[in-house]
Write a protein that holds these residues in place. Structure first.
Motif, PDB file in Angstrom:
ATOM      1  N   GLU A  21       0.825  -1.206   0.000  1.00 32.15           N
ATOM      2  CA  GLU A  21       0.000   0.000   0.000  1.00 32.15           C
ATOM      3  C   GLU A  21       0.861   1.259   0.000  1.00 32.15           C
ATOM      4  O   GLU A  21       0.515   2.262  -0.623  1.00 32.15           O
ATOM      5  N   PHE A  22       1.982   1.213   0.707  1.00 35.70           N
ATOM      6  CA  PHE A  22       2.908   2.342   0.704  1.00 35.70           C
ATOM      7  C   PHE A  22       3.434   2.583  -0.704  1.00 35.70           C
ATOM      8  O   PHE A  22       3.501   3.724  -1.179  1.00 35.70           O
ATOM      9  N   CYS A  23       3.792   1.505  -1.392  1.00 34.84           N
ATOM     10  CA  CYS A  23       4.296   1.614  -2.763  1.00 34.84           C
ATOM     11  C   CYS A  23       3.221   2.153  -3.704  1.00 34.84           C
ATOM     12  O   CYS A  23       3.507   2.981  -4.583  1.00 34.84           O
ATOM     13  N   VAL A  24       1.999   1.693  -3.529  1.00 33.12           N
ATOM     14  CA  VAL A  24       0.886   2.159  -4.356  1.00 33.12           C
ATOM     15  C   VAL A  24       0.681   3.654  -4.170  1.00 33.12           C
ATOM     16  O   VAL A  24       0.492   4.402  -5.141  1.00 33.12           O
ATOM     17  N   GLN A  25       0.701   4.093  -2.917  1.00 33.99           N
ATOM     18  CA  GLN A  25       0.548   5.520  -2.629  1.00 33.99           C
ATOM     19  C   GLN A  25       1.649   6.322  -3.292  1.00 33.99           C
ATOM     20  O   GLN A  25       1.413   7.413  -3.848  1.00 33.99           O
ATOM     21  N   LEU A  26       2.856   5.792  -3.279  1.00 36.66           N
ATOM     22  CA  LEU A  26       3.995   6.493  -3.873  1.00 36.66           C
ATOM     23  C   LEU A  26       3.845   6.633  -5.385  1.00 36.66           C
ATOM     24  O   LEU A  26       3.949   7.737  -5.928  1.00 36.66           O
ATOM     25  N   VAL A  27       3.599   5.532  -6.084  1.00 34.06           N
ATOM     26  CA  VAL A  27       3.576   5.584  -7.557  1.00 34.06           C
ATOM     27  C   VAL A  27       2.349   6.299  -8.099  1.00 34.06           C
ATOM     28  O   VAL A  27       2.358   6.755  -9.244  1.00 34.06           O
ATOM     29  N   SER A  28       1.302   6.416  -7.290  1.00 31.71           N
ATOM     30  CA  SER A  28       0.084   7.076  -7.769  1.00 31.71           C
ATOM     31  C   SER A  28       0.065   8.571  -7.486  1.00 31.71           C
ATOM     32  O   SER A  28      -0.716   9.309  -8.095  1.00 31.71           O
ATOM     33  N   THR A  29       0.930   9.033  -6.590  1.00 28.57           N
ATOM     34  CA  THR A  29       0.909  10.454  -6.215  1.00 28.57           C
ATOM     35  C   THR A  29       2.224  11.182  -6.466  1.00 28.57           C
ATOM     36  O   THR A  29       2.249  12.417  -6.499  1.00 28.57           O
ATOM     37  N   SER A  30       3.306  10.462  -6.658  1.00 27.58           N
ATOM     38  CA  SER A  30       4.612  11.098  -6.840  1.00 27.58           C
ATOM     39  C   SER A  30       4.674  11.876  -8.152  1.00 27.58           C
ATOM     40  O   SER A  30       4.052  11.504  -9.144  1.00 27.58           O
ATOM     41  N   THR A  31       5.458  12.933  -8.148  1.00 24.44           N
ATOM     42  CA  THR A  31       5.688  13.690  -9.385  1.00 24.44           C
ATOM     43  C   THR A  31       6.740  13.009 -10.259  1.00 24.44           C
ATOM     44  O   THR A  31       6.867  13.337 -11.436  1.00 24.44           O
ATOM     45  N   THR A  32       7.499  12.083  -9.669  1.00 23.82           N
ATOM     46  CA  THR A  32       8.485  11.285 -10.413  1.00 23.82           C
ATOM     47  C   THR A  32       8.337   9.819  -9.994  1.00 23.82           C
ATOM     48  O   THR A  32       9.233   9.270  -9.340  1.00 23.82           O
ATOM     49  N   PRO A  33       7.231   9.183 -10.337  1.00 24.63           N
ATOM     50  CA  PRO A  33       6.925   7.841  -9.809  1.00 24.63           C
ATOM     51  C   PRO A  33       7.949   6.771 -10.161  1.00 24.63           C
ATOM     52  O   PRO A  33       8.302   5.951  -9.312  1.00 24.63           O
ATOM     53  N   ARG A  34       8.415   6.769 -11.383  1.00 24.21           N
ATOM     54  CA  ARG A  34       9.355   5.727 -11.797  1.00 24.21           C
ATOM     55  C   ARG A  34      10.670   5.849 -11.041  1.00 24.21           C
ATOM     56  O   ARG A  34      11.234   4.855 -10.564  1.00 24.21           O
ATOM     57  N   LYS A  35      11.180   7.043 -10.923  1.00 20.82           N
ATOM     58  CA  LYS A  35      12.433   7.276 -10.207  1.00 20.82           C
ATOM     59  C   LYS A  35      12.292   6.923  -8.731  1.00 20.82           C
ATOM     60  O   LYS A  35      13.168   6.269  -8.139  1.00 20.82           O
ATOM     61  N   ASP A  36      11.163   7.330  -8.136  1.00 25.52           N
ATOM     62  CA  ASP A  36      10.987   7.125  -6.700  1.00 25.52           C
ATOM     63  C   ASP A  36      10.789   5.655  -6.336  1.00 25.52           C
ATOM     64  O   ASP A  36      11.291   5.193  -5.307  1.00 25.52           O
TER      65      ASP A  36
END
Length: 239
Positions: A21-36
Motif C-alpha cells: 500500500e505504501f508503494c501504491v501511494q507512492l507511484v500514484s501520487t509522486s511527481t516522479t513515480p518511476r524514479k521514486d
C-alpha cells in the motif's frame, strides 16, 4: 520522495500488504513515480518485494512519465514501463500503449487490442480513440459508429442529433484529451476520411447562442451518424 521515518527493525517487520500500500501511494501520487519507486526498491528487501506487486503496477502514474517526456528520450524504457503496467491491468498503460502501437510502432492490430482493454477499464477517451481509429477503415466504420454513439449517449445533458458535442460535453472533452496525448506522443495525425455524402444540406452551419459550439466548429447539422462522426474525425485531425 518523502523520507521513510522508521528504523531498519520497523521496516523489516512491516507487513507485506502494508508495504504494498505504501508503494501504491507512492507511484500514484509522486511527481516522479518511476524514479521514486526505483529508489524505494533499492532501499531494502521488504520494499523490493512489495514494489513488484501487481497492484503497484496497476496504479503506476504512467501519464506523469509521459508528461516528463520519458517517451521522447528513453523510448525503450517507456515501452517497457507501459507493457509491464498493462500486464497489471493499468488502464492508462493500455491506452498509451495502444496509441504508441497504432501511430508510432505501426502495430495496429495489437494497438486496437490494447485500446479495447482500456475501453473495458471505463476510459471514455479510450472508447473515443478506438472509435476514431476504426472509423478510418471502411470495413470497420459501422462498428466505429456504434462505439461512438454509445459514448455520446453516456452524457445526456444535451439531446440532439445535430453534432457530436450536442449530446453533451463528453465528446469534446475526449477530443481535447486525445489531442493533448497525441501531441505529447507522436507527430502523426489521424487520417481524415473524404465525405461521400450527396446531401447538399449535410454539414451546414446552424445559428446558436452557444459560443462554444461556434468556437469548436460543432454548430452543424448532419444527415446521418456516419457524416456526424466523419466531421468529428476532422475536428480531431485539426486539433
Amino acid at each position: 520522495m518523502a523520507a521513510i521515518a522508521m528504523d531498519n527493525d520497523n521496516v523489516t517487520s512491516l507487513p507485506h500488504d502494508l508495504a504494498v500500500e505504501f508503494c501504491v501511494q507512492l507511484v500514484s501520487t509522486s511527481t516522479t513515480p518511476r524514479k521514486d519507486i526505483k529508489c524505494l526498491r533499492e532501499s531494502c528487501k521488504v520494499f523490493h518485494e512489495a514494489s513488484r506487486a501487481r497492484k503497484v503496477g496497476k496504479f503506476m502514474n504512467v501519464r506523469r512519465e509521459m508528461e516528463l517526456s520519458l517517451n521522447w528520450f528513453h523510448m525503450k524504457e517507456y515501452l517497457e514501463l507501459l507493457r509491464g503496467c498493462a500486464n497489471c491491468d493499468n488502464s492508462d498503460a493500455y491506452f498509451f500503449l495502444g496509441l504508441e502501437e497504432v501511430f508510432n510502432l505501426k502495430e495496429k492490430t495489437l494497438g486496437l487490442y490494447h485500446l479495447h482493454k482500456a475501453k473495458m477499464g471505463e476510459r471514455p477517451v479510450a472508447s473515443y480513440m478506438l472509435g476514431i481509429i476504426l472509423f478510418q477503415e471502411p470495413e470497420t466504420r459501422s462498428l466505429a459508429v456504434e462505439i461512438l454513439n454509445k459514448l455520446a449517449a453516456v452524457d445526456s445533458s444535451r439531446v440532439s442529433t445535430a453534432a457530436p458535442s450536442d449530446d453533451g460535453t463528453l465528446i469534446r472533452e475526449c477530443r481535447m484529451e486525445a489531442a493533448e496525448v497525441m501531441r505529447n506522443m507522436t507527430w502523426e495525425k489521424p487520417e481524415r476520411v473524404d465525405s461521400m455524402c450527396l446531401n447538399p444540406r449535410c454539414g451546414r452551419v446552424f445559428n446558436t447562442c452557444d459560443w462554444e459550439l461556434r468556437i469548436y466548429d460543432e454548430n452543424r447539422t448532419f444527415c446521418s451518424n456516419m457524416c456526424k462522426w466523419r466531421h468529428e474525425l476532422d475536428l480531431l485531425a485539426k486539433s
